[in-house]
Each structure stands twice: as structure tokens, then as C-alpha cells.
Design a protein around this motif. Structure first.
Motif, PDB file in Angstrom:
ATOM      1  N   ALA A 271       0.843  -1.191   0.000  1.00  0.00           N
ATOM      2  CA  ALA A 271       0.000   0.000   0.000  1.00  0.00           C
ATOM      3  C   ALA A 271       0.881   1.245   0.000  1.00  0.00           C
ATOM      4  CB  ALA A 271      -0.919   0.004   1.213  1.00  0.00           C
ATOM      5  N   LEU A 272       0.537   2.206  -0.851  1.00  0.00           N
ATOM      6  CA  LEU A 272       1.295   3.460  -0.944  1.00  0.00           C
ATOM      7  C   LEU A 272       0.742   4.531  -0.019  1.00  0.00           C
ATOM      8  CD1 LEU A 272       1.519   3.546  -4.834  1.00  0.00           C
ATOM      9  CD2 LEU A 272       3.275   2.777  -3.237  1.00  0.00           C
ATOM     10  N   TRP A 273      -0.531   4.417   0.256  1.00  0.00           N
ATOM     11  CA  TRP A 273      -1.230   5.358   1.147  1.00  0.00           C
ATOM     12  C   TRP A 273      -2.337   4.577   1.833  1.00  0.00           C
ATOM     13  CZ3 TRP A 273      -6.477   6.476   0.809  1.00  0.00           C
ATOM     14  CH2 TRP A 273      -6.948   7.554   1.585  1.00  0.00           C
ATOM     15  N   ALA A 274      -2.518   4.816   3.104  1.00  0.00           N
ATOM     16  CA  ALA A 274      -3.582   4.138   3.844  1.00  0.00           C
ATOM     17  C   ALA A 274      -4.137   5.073   4.897  1.00  0.00           C
ATOM     18  CB  ALA A 274      -3.071   2.856   4.490  1.00  0.00           C
ATOM     19  N   LEU A 275      -5.454   4.976   5.096  1.00  0.00           N
ATOM     20  CA  LEU A 275      -6.117   5.786   6.109  1.00  0.00           C
ATOM     21  C   LEU A 275      -7.130   4.904   6.826  1.00  0.00           C
ATOM     22  CD1 LEU A 275      -7.353   9.411   5.810  1.00  0.00           C
ATOM     23  CD2 LEU A 275      -8.883   7.676   6.730  1.00  0.00           C
ATOM     24  N   ALA A 276      -6.967   4.802   8.142  1.00  0.00           N
ATOM     25  CA  ALA A 276      -7.875   3.999   8.966  1.00  0.00           C
ATOM     26  C   ALA A 276      -8.731   4.935   9.808  1.00  0.00           C
ATOM     27  CB  ALA A 276      -7.097   3.049   9.863  1.00  0.00           C
ATOM     28  N   GLU A 277     -10.020   4.631   9.896  1.00  0.00           N
ATOM     29  CA  GLU A 277     -10.955   5.440  10.679  1.00  0.00           C
ATOM     30  C   GLU A 277     -11.670   4.563  11.702  1.00  0.00           C
ATOM     31  OE1 GLU A 277     -12.986   8.703   8.125  1.00  0.00           O
ATOM     32  OE2 GLU A 277     -13.005   6.887   6.903  1.00  0.00           O
ATOM     33  N   GLY A 296      -2.800  11.589 -16.310  1.00  0.00           N
ATOM     34  CA  GLY A 296      -1.640  12.449 -16.127  1.00  0.00           C
ATOM     35  C   GLY A 296      -0.482  11.741 -15.470  1.00  0.00           C
ATOM     36  N   ASN A 297       0.550  12.511 -15.138  1.00  0.00           N
ATOM     37  CA  ASN A 297       1.800  11.952 -14.619  1.00  0.00           C
ATOM     38  C   ASN A 297       1.845  11.845 -13.106  1.00  0.00           C
ATOM     39  OD1 ASN A 297       2.841  11.810 -17.274  1.00  0.00           O
ATOM     40  ND2 ASN A 297       3.512  13.966 -17.174  1.00  0.00           N
ATOM     41  N   ASN A 298       0.849  12.386 -12.417  1.00  0.00           N
ATOM     42  CA  ASN A 298       0.858  12.379 -10.947  1.00  0.00           C
ATOM     43  C   ASN A 298      -0.344  11.614 -10.410  1.00  0.00           C
ATOM     44  OD1 ASN A 298       3.192  14.171 -10.702  1.00  0.00           O
ATOM     45  ND2 ASN A 298       1.802  15.768 -11.469  1.00  0.00           N
ATOM     46  N   MET A 299      -0.580  10.431 -10.964  1.00  0.00           N
ATOM     47  CA  MET A 299      -1.792   9.678 -10.652  1.00  0.00           C
ATOM     48  C   MET A 299      -1.902   9.331  -9.177  1.00  0.00           C
ATOM     49  SD  MET A 299      -3.156   6.278 -12.598  1.00  0.00           S
ATOM     50  CE  MET A 299      -2.975   7.119 -14.170  1.00  0.00           C
ATOM     51  N   ILE A 300      -0.813   8.898  -8.562  1.00  0.00           N
ATOM     52  CA  ILE A 300      -0.855   8.482  -7.153  1.00  0.00           C
ATOM     53  C   ILE A 300      -1.139   9.673  -6.243  1.00  0.00           C
ATOM     54  CG2 ILE A 300       0.478   7.494  -5.259  1.00  0.00           C
ATOM     55  CD1 ILE A 300       1.977   5.824  -7.387  1.00  0.00           C
ATOM     56  N   SER A 301      -0.369  10.747  -6.405  1.00  0.00           N
ATOM     57  CA  SER A 301      -0.567  11.922  -5.546  1.00  0.00           C
ATOM     58  C   SER A 301      -1.929  12.567  -5.797  1.00  0.00           C
ATOM     59  CB  SER A 301       0.553  12.947  -5.777  1.00  0.00           C
ATOM     60  OG  SER A 301       0.602  13.354  -7.130  1.00  0.00           O
ATOM     61  N   ASP A 302      -2.390  12.555  -7.061  1.00  0.00           N
ATOM     62  CA  ASP A 302      -3.719  13.100  -7.358  1.00  0.00           C
ATOM     63  C   ASP A 302      -4.813  12.264  -6.694  1.00  0.00           C
ATOM     64  OD1 ASP A 302      -2.531  15.052  -8.859  1.00  0.00           O
ATOM     65  OD2 ASP A 302      -3.081  14.214 -10.810  1.00  0.00           O
ATOM     66  N   ALA A 303      -4.632  10.944  -6.707  1.00  0.00           N
ATOM     67  CA  ALA A 303      -5.618  10.068  -6.065  1.00  0.00           C
ATOM     68  C   ALA A 303      -5.660  10.318  -4.562  1.00  0.00           C
ATOM     69  CB  ALA A 303      -5.288   8.609  -6.349  1.00  0.00           C
ATOM     70  N   ILE A 304      -4.508  10.461  -3.946  1.00  0.00           N
ATOM     71  CA  ILE A 304      -4.447  10.727  -2.504  1.00  0.00           C
ATOM     72  C   ILE A 304      -5.161  12.041  -2.179  1.00  0.00           C
ATOM     73  CG2 ILE A 304      -2.915  11.283  -0.578  1.00  0.00           C
ATOM     74  CD1 ILE A 304      -0.832   9.405  -1.889  1.00  0.00           C
ATOM     75  N   THR A 305      -4.866  13.079  -2.956  1.00  0.00           N
ATOM     76  CA  THR A 305      -5.484  14.390  -2.726  1.00  0.00           C
ATOM     77  C   THR A 305      -7.002  14.310  -2.858  1.00  0.00           C
ATOM     78  OG1 THR A 305      -3.523  15.562  -3.543  1.00  0.00           O
ATOM     79  CG2 THR A 305      -5.606  16.772  -3.540  1.00  0.00           C
ATOM     80  N   ARG A 306      -7.458  13.625  -3.902  1.00  0.00           N
ATOM     81  CA  ARG A 306      -8.909  13.504  -4.112  1.00  0.00           C
ATOM     82  C   ARG A 306      -9.584  12.761  -2.965  1.00  0.00           C
ATOM     83  NH1 ARG A 306     -11.127  11.998  -9.965  1.00  0.00           N
ATOM     84  NH2 ARG A 306      -9.677  13.112 -11.313  1.00  0.00           N
ATOM     85  N   PRO A 332       7.753  10.867   2.762  1.00  0.00           N
ATOM     86  CA  PRO A 332       6.863   9.935   3.478  1.00  0.00           C
ATOM     87  C   PRO A 332       6.356  10.558   4.776  1.00  0.00           C
ATOM     88  CG  PRO A 332       9.125   9.395   3.990  1.00  0.00           C
ATOM     89  CD  PRO A 332       9.180  10.590   3.051  1.00  0.00           C
ATOM     90  N   SER A 333       5.227  10.015   5.278  1.00  0.00           N
ATOM     91  CA  SER A 333       4.691  10.469   6.552  1.00  0.00           C
ATOM     92  C   SER A 333       3.901   9.330   7.183  1.00  0.00           C
ATOM     93  CB  SER A 333       3.779  11.688   6.349  1.00  0.00           C
ATOM     94  OG  SER A 333       2.656  11.340   5.573  1.00  0.00           O
ATOM     95  N   GLY A 334       3.853   9.327   8.524  1.00  0.00           N
ATOM     96  CA  GLY A 334       3.165   8.260   9.238  1.00  0.00           C
ATOM     97  C   GLY A 334       3.915   6.949   9.114  1.00  0.00           C
ATOM     98  N   SER A 335       3.323   5.888   9.677  1.00  0.00           N
ATOM     99  CA  SER A 335       3.949   4.564   9.595  1.00  0.00           C
ATOM    100  C   SER A 335       2.889   3.485   9.735  1.00  0.00           C
ATOM    101  CB  SER A 335       5.001   4.391  10.699  1.00  0.00           C
ATOM    102  OG  SER A 335       4.387   4.283  11.969  1.00  0.00           O
ATOM    103  N   MET A 336       3.207   2.313   9.214  1.00  0.00           N
ATOM    104  CA  MET A 336       2.263   1.208   9.333  1.00  0.00           C
ATOM    105  C   MET A 336       2.134   0.771  10.786  1.00  0.00           C
ATOM    106  SD  MET A 336       1.909  -2.413   7.287  1.00  0.00           S
ATOM    107  CE  MET A 336       3.200  -3.304   8.142  1.00  0.00           C
TER     108      MET A 336
END
Length: 345
Positions: A271-277, A296-306, A332-336
Motif C-alpha cells: 500500500a502506498l497510502w492508507a487511512l484507517a478510521e 496524467g503523470n501524478n496519478m498516485i498523488s492526485d488520487a491521494i489528494t482527491r 513519506p509520513s506516518g507509519s504502518m
């Protein structure tokens, strides 16, 4: 209101066929006017419950899903000195209590001990079958009606507690799934491609035939996938007969397996980005955030932002306050480890 744990995460696979349809091609779905790659929930759950992460953390608390439960009983009886025809007959009685036994013209065939449908059975229930088979072989007799009551409402099989169990022949032992898993979908439009491959016969001489020993074709695609899991923690504890420590252990194992266990074509995507609630609010997916396909060229970062923006908008409109933890590999930020500690609290 129950206590819910939700997990949203992104995984990327540059070239893969994670879940095939009946033609061998990657599964797809039309979403937002575009064809996306898709991984079915059944495929995901199978990968997670059979992963090393899951088995190492939960060891003796994982069930067995098979049509050959009574076949194991027949083998135990045969090892104990019961002739095969008799062992098959007695084991077929067990099979008919688990589901519907298959029928073969040969009355001594082990096929008669298999059930028509897969049966998900807990370790405790499987042990009851083994003990019964051993007893029957020692006492050289068929099982009684009372002994054929294999299923039980109290069990500690975490995969049954998480993903449920449906028994058409014994509905009172059905288990309502505490965990819902959505089909993973690509955040962008995808094109299915074909990989034409050859295999060379090492012992074939070039003078005999310079051609390949085998020709084949495999379909594949690439995508960044949005994944969503919703877990009713209170129901999970109930399904595990009130064992809250085991329920917390199961949640941690499930989340870790989901974030680290996916592989196809050697891509092995974490997983490149994860959010638990966590909270008592009504659960909701964030899939609508990627309804319009990303390009586009920033698909991962755009997906995270959205996804993060859409979540904030939902919380604002519906007045929800949700405790959460996240990590982002791209920063990077946070940790598993922090996220796993959060879901296991």
C-alpha cells in the motif's frame, strides 16, 4: 450503534493480472464512464486469509474451507483398521450433516465422502470430526445422530468471524460477516494488453527445429487501485464468543495482510497510502472521489489528494468527527506500525 473500523488504501501494479475472468483476462468494471481494472472482494479475502501474515499471527484460529472434511474422517477410520467401503459409508453420514454428500457408482469411492458445496469449518469443529472418526474406528461402529452434530455456534475461527459462513443445510449455524470488503477498482481508465510469450525446449536441437517449444498469450493491465474495508468490531467480538483480545489480534492481522499481500507478475505491491478510521458513525466508501478517472503523470498523488479532500467534505457536510491514522509512502509520513496500533486499540 456499533463500533466501526474502516480502511482506505491505494496500491499500484504496473503490469499485473491480479484477478482473472472466465477468459483469463483481468476483471474490469465500468465506472465514471471509463473501464477500470477490478479485483473482486472474494479474490482479496482469499489472498489475505491464506497469507503468511495472517497465518503467523493467528495460527490455530483459522478455519478450513473445503468439500473434503468427511474424507479426512474416512482416512482416519481406514488408518484405524476399518475397511474402505465401511469407512466411506460412515463418513458419508458425516458429509450429509455438513452439507449434501456426492454420490458415486462405486460405493467404496472416497468421492462419496465429499460434499457438493464447500463448507467453512472452524478448528474446533474439525477436531470434533477427527475425534469422532478415531472413536468410530476404535469401537467399529457407525456414528449416532448425536455424534453427527458437528457444527457449533461458539468458535474461535477468525476468518469465519470476519467473512461469515452460510450453511444451507444448517442455517442456525450461519455466521454474519463482521467485515465487508469492496471490490478494488482502478482510479484511472485502463487498457487490457496481451503478452505473447514463448517457452524454449532446452533439449531441442536447433538443427531439428529452431522454433519454440510452447507458445501462449496472457492478458494484463496496469492500475492504481482504491481499496476499501469496513469492519463491525462489536459483531466481530460477538462472533468470537466475546473474545475481545482475539478480535483485536484479528483486526491487526487483517489490516497488515491487506496492506502487504498482493502479488501478480512479480509486482508485489505494498500500500502506498492508507487511512484507517474508527467511530460509531455510519460507514461510507470514498470511491466517489475517483468517479472521474484520473489521468496524467501524478496519478498516485492526485488520487491521494482527491480521497482526502472528499473525506473532509463528507465529514463537513454530515457533521462527522472521526478518529483516524494514516501513512503516505510518497512523502513519506506516518507509519504502518502506528496505523496497526490504532486499529488494534
Amino acid at each position: 450503534m456499533s463500533n466501526f473500523i474502516q480502511l482506505h488504501f491505494l496500491t499500484a501494479f504496473p503490469a499485473a493480472n491480479l484477478n482473472r475472468d472466465d477468459t483469463g483476462a483481468p476483471k474490469t468494471v465500468m465506472f465514471g464512464g471509463a473501464t477500470r481494472l477490478r479485483i473482486s472482494s472474494q479474490s482479496l479475502k482469499r489472498a489475505w486469509r491464506t497469507s503468511e501474515v495472517f497465518s503467523e499471527q493467528l495460527k490455530k484460529h483459522i478455519g478450513i474451507r473445503t468439500c473434503r472434511i468427511a474424507t479426512e474422517a474416512a482416512k482416519i477410520m481406514m488408518d484405524g483398521g476399518v475397511d474402505q467401503k465401511t469407512a466411506v459409508k460412515w463418513a458419508a453420514e458425516i458429509a450429509n450433516k455438513l452439507g449434501k454428500a456426492k454420490k458415486d457408482k462405486d460405493s467404496s469411492s472416497l468421492v462419496n465422502t465429499e460434499t457438493e458445496q464447500l463448507v467453512h469449518i472452524s478448528p474446533e469443529e474439525m477436531e470434533k470430526v477427527r475425534v469422532l472418526a478415531k472413536r468410530l474406528s476404535e469401537e467399529k461402529r457407525e456414528p449416532t445422530e448425536e455424534e453427527l452434530a458437528i457444527f457449533q455456534n461458539k468458535n474461535h475461527a477468525v476468518d469465519i468471524a470476519l467473512f461469515g459462513r452460510m450453511l444451507a443445510s444448517s442455517p442456525k449455524f450461519n455466521v454474519e460477516a463482521a467485515c465487508q470488503v469492496a471490490h478494488a477498482i482502478g482510479v484511472s481508465a485502463s487498457v487490457i494488453e496481451d503478452d505473447f510469450f514463448t517457452a524454449i525446449d532446452d533439449l531441442k536441437q536447433e538443427a531439428d527445429d529452431a522454433g519454440a517449444g510452447h507458445l501462449g498469450e496472457t492478458a494484463f493491465g496496469s492500475a492504481v487501485f482504491y481499496n476499501y474495508i469496513c469492519l463491525d468490531f462489536d459483531l466481530l467480538v460477538k462472533n468470537l464468543d466475546g473474545d475481545e483480545p482475539l478480535a483485536k489480534k484479528a483486526v491487526i492481522a487483517l489490516v497488515e495482510a491487506a496492506l502487504t499481500t498482493q502479488n501478480s507478475f512479480g509486482s508485489r505491491g505494498y500500500a502506498l497510502w492508507a487511512l484507517a478510521e474508527k467511530g460509531e458513525f455510519q460507514p461510507r466508501s470514498l470511491a466517489a472521489a475517483v468517479c472521474h478517472p484520473i489521468s496524467g503523470n501524478n496519478m498516485i498523488s492526485d488520487a491521494i489528494t482527491r480521497l482526502e479532500t472528499f473525506r473532509e467534505n463528507l465529514n463537513s457536510v454530515y457533521g462527522q468527527q472521526t478518529a483516524f491514522r494514516k501513512f503516505d509512502v510518497t512523502k513519506p509520513s506516518g507509519s504502518m506500525s502506528e496505523l496497526l496500533e490504532f486499529v488494534g486499540q
